[in-house]
Design a protein around this motif. Sequence first.
Motif, PDB file in Angstrom:
ATOM      1  N   LEU A  93      43.913  47.231  55.012  1.00 19.27           N
ATOM      2  CA  LEU A  93      44.218  47.967  53.774  1.00 19.27           C
ATOM      3  C   LEU A  93      44.010  47.073  52.556  1.00 19.27           C
ATOM      4  O   LEU A  93      43.417  47.476  51.560  1.00 19.27           O
ATOM      5  N   GLU A  94      44.500  45.856  52.657  1.00 17.47           N
ATOM      6  CA  GLU A  94      44.406  44.949  51.508  1.00 17.47           C
ATOM      7  C   GLU A  94      42.966  44.550  51.229  1.00 17.47           C
ATOM      8  O   GLU A  94      42.580  44.377  50.070  1.00 17.47           O
ATOM      9  N   TYR A  97      41.402  47.390  49.305  1.00 16.04           N
ATOM     10  CA  TYR A  97      41.831  47.536  47.911  1.00 16.04           C
ATOM     11  C   TYR A  97      41.701  46.232  47.113  1.00 16.04           C
ATOM     12  O   TYR A  97      42.222  46.121  46.013  1.00 16.04           O
ATOM     13  N   ARG A 197      45.010  40.509  47.818  1.00 20.33           N
ATOM     14  CA  ARG A 197      45.925  41.456  47.174  1.00 20.33           C
ATOM     15  C   ARG A 197      45.097  42.333  46.252  1.00 20.33           C
ATOM     16  O   ARG A 197      44.325  41.824  45.431  1.00 20.33           O
ATOM     17  N   GLY A 198      45.267  43.608  46.387  1.00 15.48           N
ATOM     18  CA  GLY A 198      44.547  44.531  45.523  1.00 15.48           C
ATOM     19  C   GLY A 198      45.479  45.615  45.047  1.00 15.48           C
ATOM     20  O   GLY A 198      46.191  46.218  45.840  1.00 15.48           O
ATOM     21  N   MET A 199      45.496  45.846  43.765  1.00 13.80           N
ATOM     22  CA  MET A 199      46.346  46.909  43.227  1.00 13.80           C
ATOM     23  C   MET A 199      45.497  47.988  42.579  1.00 13.80           C
ATOM     24  O   MET A 199      45.952  48.716  41.709  1.00 13.80           O
TER      25      MET A 199
ATOM     26  N   ARG B  12      51.957  52.208  48.688  1.00 20.77           N
ATOM     27  CA  ARG B  12      50.593  51.751  48.907  1.00 20.77           C
ATOM     28  C   ARG B  12      49.678  52.945  49.035  1.00 20.77           C
ATOM     29  O   ARG B  12      50.050  53.892  49.677  1.00 20.77           O
ATOM     30  N   PRO B  13      48.473  52.977  48.512  1.00 24.34           N
ATOM     31  CA  PRO B  13      47.982  51.979  47.597  1.00 24.34           C
ATOM     32  C   PRO B  13      48.651  52.118  46.251  1.00 24.34           C
ATOM     33  O   PRO B  13      48.948  53.225  45.826  1.00 24.34           O
ATOM     34  N   ARG B  14      48.842  50.986  45.598  1.00 28.41           N
ATOM     35  CA  ARG B  14      49.609  51.044  44.368  1.00 28.41           C
ATOM     36  C   ARG B  14      48.805  51.605  43.215  1.00 28.41           C
ATOM     37  O   ARG B  14      47.783  51.060  42.860  1.00 28.41           O
ATOM     38  N   ARG B 321      49.870  40.914  36.887  1.00 30.99           N
ATOM     39  CA  ARG B 321      50.448  42.187  37.358  1.00 30.99           C
ATOM     40  C   ARG B 321      50.839  42.094  38.824  1.00 30.99           C
ATOM     41  O   ARG B 321      51.768  42.778  39.276  1.00 30.99           O
ATOM     42  N   ILE B 322      50.164  41.230  39.584  1.00 29.92           N
ATOM     43  CA  ILE B 322      50.576  41.043  40.978  1.00 29.92           C
ATOM     44  C   ILE B 322      51.971  40.416  41.033  1.00 29.92           C
ATOM     45  O   ILE B 322      52.850  40.869  41.761  1.00 29.92           O
TER      46      ILE B 322
END
Lengths: 434, 440
Positions: A93-94, A97, A197-199, B12-14, B321-322
């Motif tokens: 998932l990470e 994203y 890490r992906g937001m 998630r996903p954010r 932001r993380i």
Amino acid sequence: MPYLASDKIAVIDLATGSVEELPLSEELLNSRIGGAAVAQALYAEHEEGDPLVLGAGLLTGTLLSGSSLGLISGKSPRTGALAHAPLTLYAGLEIKYSGFDYIVIKGRSAEPVYLWVHDGIADIEPAAEIWNADVWTATQEVRKAMGDELIQTLVAGPAAVAGSPLGQVMINFWASGDRFGLGSALAAKNVKLVALRGMGLIEINDPEAYVAACVGLLGELKSGGWAGKKGLMDLAAGLGEADFAAWLAPLAHRHRAGFNTPFAANTFVFLEGDPKELKEPAAPEPGVLLTDLDAPLSLMKLGLDAKEACAIIRDCAKAGLDAAGLAELAAAGGVKDAAGVRGLMSAGDAPASGPAGPFSPCAPDKAAFADFGQGGPEWWRRRMALAYVFGLDPVFALMSPQIDEAKLIELAEVGAGLSIAPATLEQVLSGLAG
Amino acid sequence: MLPSPDPRPPARPRPASGSSPSPPTQAGPVVGSALAALPRRPRLGIYCGGGASHSWLWMVDSFERLGLDDLCFLDEKGVASGGLAGLDALAVSGGDAFALAGALGPEGAEAIESFVRSGGLYLGSCAGAYLCLRSSKAPLNLFNFVQARISNLARELPQPLMLAEKFSTPYGCAHVFHPVREAVWLAPAEEGPWSGGGRFAAPLYGGPAMLPDDPCLAMATYADFHPRTRFLAPRELAEATLLGRAAALRAPLGAGWLHLYGPHLEHPGFAEANRLMAEALTHDLPDGPPASPPASPPSWLAGEAVRGLARQLRREVSNSRIVAAGLEDHPVRWRIGAKVYEPAKFRVFLEAAWRRVPALERASALPLAPEESLALGEGWQEITAGLRGLRRALEDSPDPGRDTTGQANRLFDQIKRACVGLLTLHFAARGPRGGISRPH
């Protein structure tokens, strides 16, 4: 811009310290669809740099049940051939994203480094301070440095740093399905870990239709034989290993699934404290998450008791050592006790032959709780190829005949806007599965 | 007063969380006809200086979405030192009214009064509205521009039903209190820019209910409670305090106007309220000669320098932001001035900056001197370091009760400044509509 994608590939050249960002071409998507098939093409394109390719399936990280799969592809130190190892839990998932669809890591860094991949940026960071750290410490240190507990790490532990052919790519603290020694391949590049890490968000071609299709499919899946079952003990029973549940049950604390995967195929066991207690245990490291049935099952068959076996698996997790490979090595050498198995941990040996084929044998070699109407090695490889292209958890893929090729073609059209001709799918799957 | 956008740790996903349920788009103006009728595109100033909370970012998002994208940002020094020249309107959103008045001071009051008297439009919501209502309390009494009183004022404070920290603020010997929060229904007045329209919803986060005196004109009144209204006081008290009172009013001052809003009509989650706010704005904009365009910047970044800056901004805003998202799980709260801040507020600023990074990445040139570019990048780097430091202070300190208010306060200030820098660049880079010509 393609749907369900970030439209970007990172090519990290460790030798020069450069990061190149390339668009994900429609041609590549049309001819390779996604996941391992695209990774295979990128591997070939950058073969001169002995690359490791990180990626995710076309439908990874979506509402499709079981869509948790990421992968790492590269030349296996154990087989000498291109291999694809599954990255489940939340690592796939990470990757999906992270702002990159694929990350090509090629060349070798002059100094120990780690890669910090976040929101479409791939940074190369110094790793001298964590180079010799165990997997757990390295993950904690990087999370602390970057300031987020949700960072997912793919780690080369001390075993990989030492060049063991059983050096596994670990996910955060636990074993991945890497049976190919790709952790050692990562360490050989002087890369301690990849932190992800992906937001960001990814767009869906037809969101409402995709959600409806996934919800409808989940309804069908719920009638499957796995319904009401969970954990490695039920999985083993479903595969005909009748003794395993009783062996492990006294230590089992809880079960854990990967992202959006209906069957929780991982079991956390307590090595300290009472697993029946619901309160937080006093010990900071009370146990280990078992993510690969083969390791405890093989150690059980050697005659070890569950606590001894799980303690070995925990220490393998810290060392970044493939516990299933270790158990296989012990069995081949006639080792029958915990001390003998532990003696092999630092030997730097591996079983004489590595896994057959490009897909990890961490997924059982047959269907579980389901009747696909067929079986055997060819069927298994094709099923794995399908899972690795579209991003399905490989264990769940063996439980869910409802997620068939026609359904995935339909979901690719609705979700990704990608029209896949049956002949193209055939070509892609054959190209991967042989 | 301090608005609470109710940001939560996202699933998630954010998604981009924070105050904006729907991020601004590059789509055309929503108030097309009203804007199209204007002889020129208005230049709007948004106050983001002392006393302002984060809700000025809602103004930015809404104005941008409405096509009102000739924006600039002013702090108290900018207001006092001639920054209002060339503007058509000044928007002051939420925060702490006493702190706003204190920061702006007599020079700011004089500048605003002079701006409006000479034909400018003042648009105030929530604390920005309280600021200009009649008051005897210093320093608010410097800003007695509107003949209207606050109706949500009590000498004896009722017991709050919930959210005690959001319920009231001392106001001399009395208290301004807030009987409800979140969405409420407003009804347009029979006369004015919205006459003949139907009721619409807007969120109330501590803004005033007003009792206008001549020559003020109510534009809308509080009409009813909404299914999403949260009652902090008994319903009967809320009804008596709010319903029928002015929620929006316009008041003349010299050649200009002041528009005061109790609720946040600029909140990006309320499209109809946004549209009406812009409609009212276009109704009372000065019709004089075009405002003087801002001076052309002395230098431009181009080529690799732009790509380098955009990359650095992506890296550091992402890093920030993380960390900020990770902090949202922490229960810490900080009292800064009269307001209570939680870690989620960091991300409201960071998301506003993050949404504008892709546009900067697409730019071929940016109106920025090399040293400004360097300072902007370094500013964001310091924010990443500051947030990581704050996290370490919260989690690694042997003293769980360690006060991090000073650290958080400095960070909010730094983030706000860096955010203003990035937004200024974003709007300046948008081309001729912003009054700045790009080099070819």
